[in-house]
Design a protein around this motif. Sequence first.
Motif, PDB file in Angstrom:
ATOM      1  N   ASP A  40      50.791  51.657  10.542  1.00 52.89           N
ATOM      2  CA  ASP A  40      52.242  51.738  10.368  1.00 52.89           C
ATOM      3  C   ASP A  40      53.038  51.820  11.661  1.00 52.89           C
ATOM      4  O   ASP A  40      54.030  51.121  11.803  1.00 52.89           O
ATOM      5  CB  ASP A  40      52.574  52.921   9.462  1.00 52.89           C
ATOM      6  N   PRO A  41      52.618  52.682  12.608  1.00 49.83           N
ATOM      7  CA  PRO A  41      53.413  52.773  13.838  1.00 49.83           C
ATOM      8  C   PRO A  41      53.525  51.426  14.548  1.00 49.83           C
ATOM      9  O   PRO A  41      54.594  51.067  15.019  1.00 49.83           O
ATOM     10  CB  PRO A  41      52.634  53.781  14.693  1.00 49.83           C
ATOM     11  N   ASP A  42      52.450  50.684  14.594  1.00 48.09           N
ATOM     12  CA  ASP A  42      52.490  49.366  15.252  1.00 48.09           C
ATOM     13  C   ASP A  42      53.462  48.436  14.548  1.00 48.09           C
ATOM     14  O   ASP A  42      54.276  47.767  15.182  1.00 48.09           O
ATOM     15  CB  ASP A  42      51.104  48.709  15.232  1.00 48.09           C
ATOM     16  N   LEU A  43      53.370  48.396  13.239  1.00 46.25           N
ATOM     17  CA  LEU A  43      54.199  47.481  12.448  1.00 46.25           C
ATOM     18  C   LEU A  43      55.679  47.780  12.674  1.00 46.25           C
ATOM     19  O   LEU A  43      56.484  46.879  12.912  1.00 46.25           O
ATOM     20  CB  LEU A  43      53.844  47.618  10.967  1.00 46.25           C
ATOM     21  N   ARG A  44      55.991  49.057  12.612  1.00 44.11           N
ATOM     22  CA  ARG A  44      57.395  49.467  12.799  1.00 44.11           C
ATOM     23  C   ARG A  44      57.872  49.095  14.200  1.00 44.11           C
ATOM     24  O   ARG A  44      58.952  48.538  14.379  1.00 44.11           O
ATOM     25  CB  ARG A  44      57.490  50.978  12.596  1.00 44.11           C
ATOM     26  N   GLY A  61      48.475  39.006  11.014  1.00 38.24           N
ATOM     27  CA  GLY A  61      47.483  39.902  11.612  1.00 38.24           C
ATOM     28  C   GLY A  61      48.146  41.035  12.362  1.00 38.24           C
ATOM     29  O   GLY A  61      49.379  41.105  12.465  1.00 38.24           O
ATOM     30  N   THR A  62      47.311  41.921  12.873  1.00 38.84           N
ATOM     31  CA  THR A  62      47.852  43.110  13.531  1.00 38.84           C
ATOM     32  C   THR A  62      48.255  42.812  14.964  1.00 38.84           C
ATOM     33  O   THR A  62      47.823  41.827  15.568  1.00 38.84           O
ATOM     34  CB  THR A  62      46.799  44.231  13.565  1.00 38.84           C
ATOM     35  N   PHE A  63      49.072  43.704  15.507  1.00 39.60           N
ATOM     36  CA  PHE A  63      49.513  43.542  16.886  1.00 39.60           C
ATOM     37  C   PHE A  63      48.329  43.632  17.838  1.00 39.60           C
ATOM     38  O   PHE A  63      48.204  42.851  18.773  1.00 39.60           O
ATOM     39  CB  PHE A  63      50.547  44.622  17.234  1.00 39.60           C
ATOM     40  N   GLU A  83      40.206  42.161  12.220  1.00 38.50           N
ATOM     41  CA  GLU A  83      40.998  42.033  13.449  1.00 38.50           C
ATOM     42  C   GLU A  83      40.229  41.246  14.508  1.00 38.50           C
ATOM     43  O   GLU A  83      40.796  40.429  15.239  1.00 38.50           O
ATOM     44  CB  GLU A  83      41.340  43.423  13.990  1.00 38.50           C
ATOM     45  N   LEU A  84      38.938  41.517  14.565  1.00 33.19           N
ATOM     46  CA  LEU A  84      38.093  40.825  15.545  1.00 33.19           C
ATOM     47  C   LEU A  84      38.100  39.319  15.280  1.00 33.19           C
ATOM     48  O   LEU A  84      38.198  38.507  16.216  1.00 33.19           O
ATOM     49  CB  LEU A  84      36.666  41.383  15.449  1.00 33.19           C
TER      50      LEU A  84
END
Lengths: 192, 123
Positions: A3-7, A68-70, A159-160
């Motif tokens: 969540d922190p990354d997304l925000r 995908g994620t940051f 993620e990898l």
Amino acid sequence: MSDPDLRLVRKARRGDRKALAALYERYRSRLFGFLVRSVRDRARAEDLYQEVWMKVIGAIESFETRKGTFRAWLFRIAANAAVDERRRAGVRQGPELDAPLPSEEGRAVDLIPSADPGPERWSLIEDQARALDGALAQLGDEQRSAVLLRHQQGLTYAELARALAVPEGTAKSLVHRGLAALRRTLGERNDA
Amino acid sequence: MPERRGQGPVEREEGLIRALAAGARLEPPENADRLIRRMIAGRPPAPARPPSPLPLVLTAVTSLILLAVALGASLSRTALSGDAPLVAAIVVTAYLGLSATAVLPLLVRRDLLRAVRALGVRS
């Protein structure tokens, strides 16, 4: 994505400097740790560090959160930069197992946590870290990135896969084969 | 990492993973760190994206169609009854109504110019 990354990414995409600074704070030391171990040279890792963050800062607005994620995106940029750098430097095959790192500042011992283990354990830790560095250097670029991203940086296999732009099954296989190669190399060294 | 005598495969595996995880975080050099922080602080805010003109266009077109249908029906009935002045009044009202319907949604939007630019129209 956590969540922190997304925000933070959403805010950073809208031009929020504080959010971008917070993302930088979260990943600065992790990225440098990954780069140092990837290229095994602190000076080159420093150049790459700047290069990667410049790309991230320049492209954050085009980053799509649904893809995908940051951190997968960040380490994809980093892994590509490290591979390019190794190719530029012509480092396709690592040095001999016990050879010191090219830069005095980038010694394997720097990779050990800062807590003082005491003089007796210290030489053992240094020896282990150096051996591991040498073994990692013998892996192919993709395998090394896979092993480091999974077991050094703790990326999930999903993620990898994103970071390496390969299917998830291939990502798992790269990690397992990389670990097996490390075990084999280190085992041989120990037996010698 | 070199295996020590007496270690089993599980311990060796754990030792290898632990050794890999060591150095996950390394403090970047101060000058590079400072440079990146300066870049972030000096980064200009992202330009606001122009709003999509699609809702605006859809609203205007739908309103126009509905008004045209209503007026057409009304005109047909009046023309059949043979009342010429009333037909003229309805035509003028229709013209004004259609113009207002097309323009009003644009006027109520504060980002009129941006929408027009997004449509590719130069003012």
